[in-house]
Design an enzyme around this catalytic site. Sequence first.
Site, PDB file in Angstrom:
ATOM      1  CG  ASP A   1      -8.596  10.809  52.159  1.00  0.00           C
ATOM      2  OD1 ASP A   1      -9.795  10.544  51.999  1.00  0.00           O
ATOM      3  OD2 ASP A   1      -7.692  10.280  51.497  1.00  0.00           O
TER       4      ASP A   1
ATOM      5  CB  CYS B   1     -10.967  16.196  48.408  1.00  0.00           C
ATOM      6  SG  CYS B   1     -10.910  17.896  49.020  1.00  0.00           S
ATOM      7  CG  ASP B   2      -7.744  13.036  49.205  1.00  0.00           C
ATOM      8  OD1 ASP B   2      -8.113  14.066  49.781  1.00  0.00           O
ATOM      9  OD2 ASP B   2      -6.581  12.633  49.232  1.00  0.00           O
ATOM     10  CE  LYS B   3      -9.330   8.740  48.759  1.00  0.00           C
ATOM     11  NZ  LYS B   3      -8.097   9.446  49.175  1.00  0.00           N
TER      12      LYS B   3
ATOM     13  CB  CYS C   1      -4.800  19.942  52.241  1.00  0.00           C
ATOM     14  SG  CYS C   1      -6.097  19.506  53.434  1.00  0.00           S
TER      15      CYS C   1
ATOM     16  CB  SER D   1      -1.674  11.269  53.238  1.00  0.00           C
ATOM     17  OG  SER D   1      -1.869  12.615  52.879  1.00  0.00           O
TER      18      SER D   1
END
Length: 553
Positions: free
Chosen positions: A78, A119-121, A191, A468
């Site tokens: 991202d 991460c994320d998705k 992160c 975010s």
Amino acid sequence: MRSDRVKVGPARAPHRSLFKGMGYIDEEINAPLIGVVTAKSEIVPGHMHLDKITEAVKTGIRIAGGTPMEIPAIGVCDGIAMGHEGMRYSLVTRELIADSIECMGMAHAFDALVLVPNCDKIVPGMLMGAARLNLPTAVVSGGPMLAGNVGGNKVSLSLVFEAVGSHSAGKMTEEELYEFEEHACPSCGSCSGMFTANSMNCMCEVLGIALPGNGSVPAVFSERIRLAKKTGIAVMDMLKKDIKMRDILNDKAFENALTVDMALGCSTNTMLHLPAVAHEAGVSIDLDMANEISNRTPNLCKLAPAGPHHMEDLYFAGGVMAAMKELSKKNLLNTDLITVTGKSLEENLQHAVNKNPDVIRPIENPYSQTGGIAVLRGNLAVDACVVKRSAVAKEMLIHQGPARVYNSEEEAAEAISTGKIRKGDVLVIRYEGPKGGPGMREMLSPTACLAGMGLDKEVALITDGRFSGATRGASIGHVSPEAAEGGLIALVEEGDIISINMHECTIQLEVDDETIARRREAWVQPEPKVKTGYLARYAKLVSSANTGAIFKF
């Protein structure tokens, strides 16, 4: 075993021949076949080391008598996709990942799965696909990145984006900006703040489908390798006991997830992903549940960007289990649920200790009596919108101001950087929702620029897109219905007054009904921004943000 359908009997001699073509021997073929889904790549810092995590998982599976078989999953970074056309392709990969796991799991008849995301998705995408298959399944992520250090202060990626805003405002030199660039991301891992990736990895731990420590053990610690080996062993135990994914992902588990979400102050993106995962598990989450749970759940942590602490601090303080132990003091959790350990949540919490009350506030002394996320409703968001209330300055919890309206993130970013947004404004960014974007882009660049320019305590931002987990300030996203579907956000005009009250969870366009009716009569739905390829198909299938941006059938 489920895998018998691809390996047992004379009719499966061709299948066994193909296994042997890969080097498997009879002893391996006869053992349970465990799919190990890994998002390893060389384009995401959170994924660059997943080969090591995956190998550790495979070691654990072999120790416990299974045969691991590694298969891939895609993953968008991202941060690298942020602020340009690439961000349209972030959220949309969640469905691709889910579909690919369903396809691979059904085609090859695995007996169980271990998911290795970070991460994320990627995390919710893997959970969604695995929930459809309903096999014994365990998750182990790659773990969070260590915090960076600039000028003796801990920093994370979000501060680099904010530094760009400070540089644009003339408050920071190019050399100072370079210091952030060089030192904000010092290691592999997701992160280092409570951004979306770490939020979802913590949620896996809370839901009970990941071992304790999954959310907070740093990526570079050898403990992460040990955790991966134990996860491989754990999934074999689940297989023996026939504990399937939906046995764990029940309504009470999701209630726990929302509760801990509020206590930790997680990313607003959890309000997209938890409903989507729940949907695949046959559980319904109404966003109004979030406010109901928030009203009774104290906010115990302020991790970056909401405060000074980072994931490593949460780890040293006792991790997610320590936060849950605090919540259990007031019976805010369902603790009789089975987990990936084969034990109940209550048993898992027995040895949890809050080692740092500055990082994890004792439940008797929370940051606030209500949770970190709030769902707002009003005429501007009839079907709800979402804000990370714990990351909003107190003076912005109630705000009224004139609308500054832009039909894309790029237009808004240009207005911010050229000084067109002033104190007191309400910045509206529309046609960036799941359908209108398409892809519901994150708005970290404009929000971080506002923060870097010192306007995060002066300006509210409202969008049918999303933010975010690194975003802070009065950033209100997921406005539903979105502009592309004729939501009221499409009818806002320059200078309209918008009122926001995050205490009462309201958001209102202060325009009379007659004027709104005239505007609606004149409104023309714009042409789709993308007419070909996956994004065009996505726009036709995707539902509203308030239902998790899942595909409609």
